[in-house]
Design a protein around this motif. Structure first.
Motif, mmCIF file in Angstrom:
data_model
loop_
_atom_site.group_PDB
_atom_site.id
_atom_site.type_symbol
_atom_site.label_atom_id
_atom_site.label_comp_id
_atom_site.label_asym_id
_atom_site.label_seq_id
_atom_site.Cartn_x
_atom_site.Cartn_y
_atom_site.Cartn_z
ATOM 1 N N THR A 190 0.813 -1.220 0.000
ATOM 2 C CA THR A 190 0.000 0.000 0.000
ATOM 3 C C THR A 190 0.846 1.269 0.000
ATOM 4 O O THR A 190 0.464 2.276 -0.597
ATOM 5 N N MET A 191 1.998 1.235 0.655
ATOM 6 C CA MET A 191 2.873 2.409 0.671
ATOM 7 C C MET A 191 3.415 2.694 -0.726
ATOM 8 O O MET A 191 3.505 3.849 -1.157
ATOM 9 N N VAL B 208 1.986 1.827 -3.549
ATOM 10 C CA VAL B 208 0.859 2.291 -4.365
ATOM 11 C C VAL B 208 0.581 3.768 -4.103
ATOM 12 O O VAL B 208 0.339 4.549 -5.036
ATOM 13 N N LYS B 209 0.623 4.181 -2.834
ATOM 14 C CA LYS B 209 0.395 5.590 -2.496
ATOM 15 C C LYS B 209 1.467 6.480 -3.112
ATOM 16 O O LYS B 209 1.180 7.582 -3.588
ATOM 17 N N LEU B 210 2.713 6.007 -3.090
ATOM 18 C CA LEU B 210 3.803 6.776 -3.692
ATOM 19 C C LEU B 210 3.564 6.949 -5.189
ATOM 20 O O LEU B 210 3.680 8.058 -5.725
ATOM 21 N N ASP C 170 0.742 6.757 -6.842
ATOM 22 C CA ASP C 170 -0.414 7.631 -7.061
ATOM 23 C C ASP C 170 -0.036 9.103 -6.904
ATOM 24 O O ASP C 170 -0.474 9.958 -7.680
ATOM 25 N N SER C 171 0.785 9.394 -5.900
ATOM 26 C CA SER C 171 1.181 10.788 -5.666
ATOM 27 C C SER C 171 2.079 11.297 -6.790
ATOM 28 O O SER C 171 1.959 12.449 -7.225
ATOM 29 N N LYS D 174 -0.094 11.897 -9.847
ATOM 30 C CA LYS D 174 -0.885 13.116 -9.666
ATOM 31 C C LYS D 174 -0.038 14.351 -9.934
ATOM 32 O O LYS D 174 -0.468 15.293 -10.618
#
Length: 330
Positions: free
Chosen positions: A125-126, A128-130, A132-133, A136
């Motif tokens: 999840t970490m 994936v968040k990276l 995504d950021s 963006k």
């Protein structure tokens, strides 16, 4: 009934895993190619048998192959195929509702497997968040009015963040680690937006990052289609130099003075032997089989053989022209 049936096939599945051989990416992709050709012939049971062989040679099969295997299993009423596919759906948090509909005889059984699974997701999840950021930030810059240097800088910064995370955490952009876009097994990860932009501007970055894409393909960590498309379309080798090697995914169609499109097809499409030799090195099927799959997928939307980059209007156009050329040659 479902519970008893589940235990029987789970035992068979575990027995099959017990005979899993050492990873062999070449054998994996060879069997996947045979499975896809069987799908084209509507031989769904034959496709399942090839996928069963393929999945013995790679611990983490690719999303599009899991999708095709599961769908072929539903068409062939092959319960073992469902048993082999559903754990990966759970581990990677793929959405399964589209596969559980009334037109398939085994849909109730597949629904039962998903609803009673005790398998835990393995998504980082970490990571994936990276991603995504970074995506963006990447898209925000591109939507504004910025100079070329701004775009090169954001590509460089994003790639450094991505590579630093991978090196520090000993991970790669594997589908089993980051899942796929929209939680769908045959969609590409958002991560590819970063890689796509990087590959198109890497020659302008002072310190290009070497992601060892080809090495990852050989190891079975990266789909060869990705590497081929990025290399062909960008003509870049990802190690700081331009490459003359082509894989046949970027047929350039530039009209000559007589508007004769076919006269502009690159030489490698004529030298089929040389082209297929290069494709074979990275586990790709022959150019002839590639065109068969393009033609099939153009008419049949359920199964998927390509990656998202090849589904753009540009690639649809050039691939359609390639098909016409092959037909003319025959």
């Amino acid at each position: 009934m479902f519970k008893r049936l589940s235990l029987v096939f789970l035992f068979c599945f575990l027995s099959l895993l017990g005979y899993t051989q050492k990873e062999n990416p070449r054998k994996y992709f060879n069997n996947v190619n045979k499975a896809e050709l069987a799908i084209i012939d509507s031989n769904y049971q034959g496709a399942c048998e090839y996928y069963k062989k393929a999945f013995k040679y790679l611990n983490e099969p690719f999303g599009k192959d899991i999708h095709n295997f599961l769908l072929a299993g539903l068409y062939a009423n092959d319960t073992l195929a469902l048993q082999m596919c559903y754990p990966k759906f759970v581990e990677r948090k793929y959405k399964y509702i589209a596969y559980t509909n009334d037109r398939f005889k085994l849909s109730p059984y597949l629904q039962y497997l998903f609803e009673n699974s005790n398998i835990k997701p393995k998504i980082d999840t970490m990571f994936v968040k990276l991603i995504d950021s970074l995506v963006k930030e990447d898209q925000t810059v591109r939507k504004g009015s910025h100079t070329g240097n701004d775009l090169f800088n954001i590509d460089s910064i994003n790639m450094k963040c991505l590579v630093d995370y991978m090196n520090n955490n000993h991970v790669f952009i594997d589908e089993n680690i980051i899942g796929n876009n929209r939680n769908c097994p045959f969609q590409d990860s958002y991560c590819w937006l970063i890689l796509w932009h990087y590959s198109r501007t890497a020659d302008n970055i002072k310190n290009p990052v070497n992601l060892n894409f080809k090495e990852k393909v050989i190891q079975g960590k990266l789909r060869p289609e990705y590497y081929a498309v990025l290399c062909d379309f960008n003509q870049y080798s990802f190690n700081g130099s331009w490459s003359e090697i082509r894989y046949g995914t970027d047929t350039k169609l530039l009209k000559n003075k007589n508007n004769d499109i076919r006269a502009s097809i690159p030489d490698y499409t004529k030298d089929r032997r040389k082209l297929n030799k290069e494709r074979k090195k990275i586990y790709l099927c022959s150019y002839e089989d590639y065109l068969k799959k393009l033609e099939y997928e153009r008419k049949n939307m359920e199964f998927t053989f390509k990656n998202e980059l090849e589904k753009t209007s540009y690639f649809k156009f050039i691939n359609a022209m390639s098909l016409q050329i092959l037909q003319d040659e025959e």
